[in-house]
Design an enzyme around this catalytic site. Structure first.
Site, PDB file in Angstrom:
ATOM      1  N   GLY A   8       0.580  -1.357   0.045  1.00  0.00           N
ATOM      2  CA  GLY A   8      -0.088  -0.225   0.082  1.00  0.00           C
ATOM      3  C   GLY A   8       0.788   1.220   0.035  1.00  0.00           C
ATOM      4  O   GLY A   8       2.005   1.388  -0.657  1.00  0.00           O
ATOM      5  N   CYS A   9       0.440   2.141   0.811  1.00  0.00           N
ATOM      6  CA  CYS A   9       1.055   3.591   0.754  1.00  0.00           C
ATOM      7  C   CYS A   9       2.584   3.521   1.107  1.00  0.00           C
ATOM      8  O   CYS A   9       3.272   4.584   0.908  1.00  0.00           O
ATOM      9  CB  CYS A   9       0.235   4.433   1.635  1.00  0.00           C
ATOM     10  SG  CYS A   9      -1.303   4.812   1.229  1.00  0.00           S
ATOM     11  N   VAL A  10       2.924   2.631   1.937  1.00  0.00           N
ATOM     12  CA  VAL A  10       4.246   2.397   2.399  1.00  0.00           C
ATOM     13  C   VAL A  10       5.325   1.880   1.447  1.00  0.00           C
ATOM     14  O   VAL A  10       6.457   2.004   1.346  1.00  0.00           O
ATOM     15  CB  VAL A  10       4.465   1.629   3.372  1.00  0.00           C
ATOM     16  CG1 VAL A  10       4.298   0.006   3.246  1.00  0.00           C
ATOM     17  CG2 VAL A  10       5.746   1.887   4.375  1.00  0.00           C
TER      18      VAL A  10
END
Length: 357
Positions: A138-140
């Site tokens: 995801g965002c990481v």
């Protein structure tokens, strides 16, 4: 060590003002005045002026079902990835035949063979290209991708690697989800991609940059952290209609309780303190996330200006967002130190220490 030679962001052509997107969504997501007022208030407070979308705005009202949206993901993600990779390789002065390793990440569409295989075929990469497709970070994943590519190049010091991120968040739209998580998500996420070219320390371009005295960022160190008892805070619930957003109100408290300790540990491992960091390159996850990062690290006002500006201009692009911030930071003088960081499902934090040298 590894060197970052090029960072190329890419955006779909359909750009819309935040208020225009809110108006389209409100017609179906908020059919009562009170719900519409909440949605408008949350979107207006997002810190976002403009977002780019994979499709023309009027087409979203007709989307129906995960099969359709996932097919649209593959159709539109591939040319966007090609655009980013073409720009990054051109900036680095390399060709597709030079690339040894491809780390690809997305969390907004699924495909087997994965999209990186389609990308390698369409662009004519070598048949011995080593591919690592990633789904779920995801965002990481933009920050994690830099770290994992660096790990690869440590063992292949003459190698060339690409990090490619493509996120079409708009195609995860859930018309029947009236949760606050969906209200927030529909107000902050946009579509975009990015490609990063990295080389090992013994690659001729890295040696040439050092010989010429040209400052390019090198990855010095990285740190990962998986926070306990946080699996339900950020992520997807996957069902017959596709991806439904999980986004808990407790994420800022999680940052407050955990983030600074990880930052200090990474810096200490290199004999550094927060005062030694010149640039803070944060994932623009939303206003509360950026405010929480600043508070946890006791940063000076304006320290996260590049992240705030990127969020205003394009929104939260999931894994691609922090790479857009890195591109916005641009060239820096020799000796500049930067900490690049992001948060994603797990909850996971990824920290990457950079130095221009």
């Amino acid at each position: 060590m590894s060197r970052i030679l090029a960072v190329a962001p890419a955006l779909p052509d359909h750009a819309h003002a935040q208020a225009e997107i809110t108006g389209m969504l409100a017609d179906r997501l908020a059919d009562e005045p009170a719900a519409r007022a909440v949605l408008q208030r949350v979107h207006a407070a997002s810190g976002i002026s403009t977002r780019h979308l994979a499709l023309p705005l009027e087409q979203y009202a007709g989307l129906d079902g995960f099969g359709e949206t996932n097919a649209l993901f593959v159709e539109h993600a591939l040319p966007l990835a090609e655009r980013a990779v073409t720009a990054a390789l051109a900036e680095a002065g390399l060709a597709v035949d030079d690339v040894d390793h491809l780390f690809f990440t997305t969390v907004t569409g699924v495909q087997a063979p994965s999209l990186d295989a389609l990308l390698a075929t369409s662009m004519g990469f070598r048949d011995d290209l080593r591919r690592i497709p990633s789904f779920g970070l995801g965002c990481v994943a933009g920050a994690a991708g830099l770290a994992r590519v660096h790990d690869y190049l440590a063992g292949h010091p003459t190698g060339v690697a690409l990090l490619v991120s493509v996120e079409l968040c708009s195609l995860t739209l859930q018309w029947d989800d009236r949760s606050m998580a969906n209200v927030v998500g529909t107000g902050i996420f946009g579509d975009g991609a990015a490609a990063v070219v990295m080389v090992g320390e013994e690659h001729p371009l890295a040696i040439g940059a050092r010989a010429a005295g040209r400052a390019v960022p090198r990855v010095v160190a990285s740190r990962s952290a998986l926070y306990p008892d946080s699996a339900e805070m950020i992520g997807w619930r996957v069902g017959s209609h596709g991806f439904s957003l999980m986004l808990a109100a407790g994420v800022p408290a999680l940052i407050d309780g955990n983030f600074a300790g990880g930052v200090d540990a990474l810096l200490a491992s290199q004999g550094l303190e927060r005062a030694d960091v010149d640039e803070w390159i944060a994932h623009p996850g939303g206003p509360r996330i950026l405010e929480s990062f600043s508070a946890a690290l006791d940063l000076a006002p304006g320290a996260l200006a590049a992240a705030w500006e990127t969020m205003d201009r394009v929104g939260n692009l999931s894994s691609a967002a922090v790479l857009h911030v890195l591109a916005a930071v641009g060239d820096r003088p020799t000796g500049t130190r930067a900490l690049l960081f992001a948060l994603g499902p797990g909850v996971t934090a990824e920290l990457v220490l950079l130095e221009w040298s």
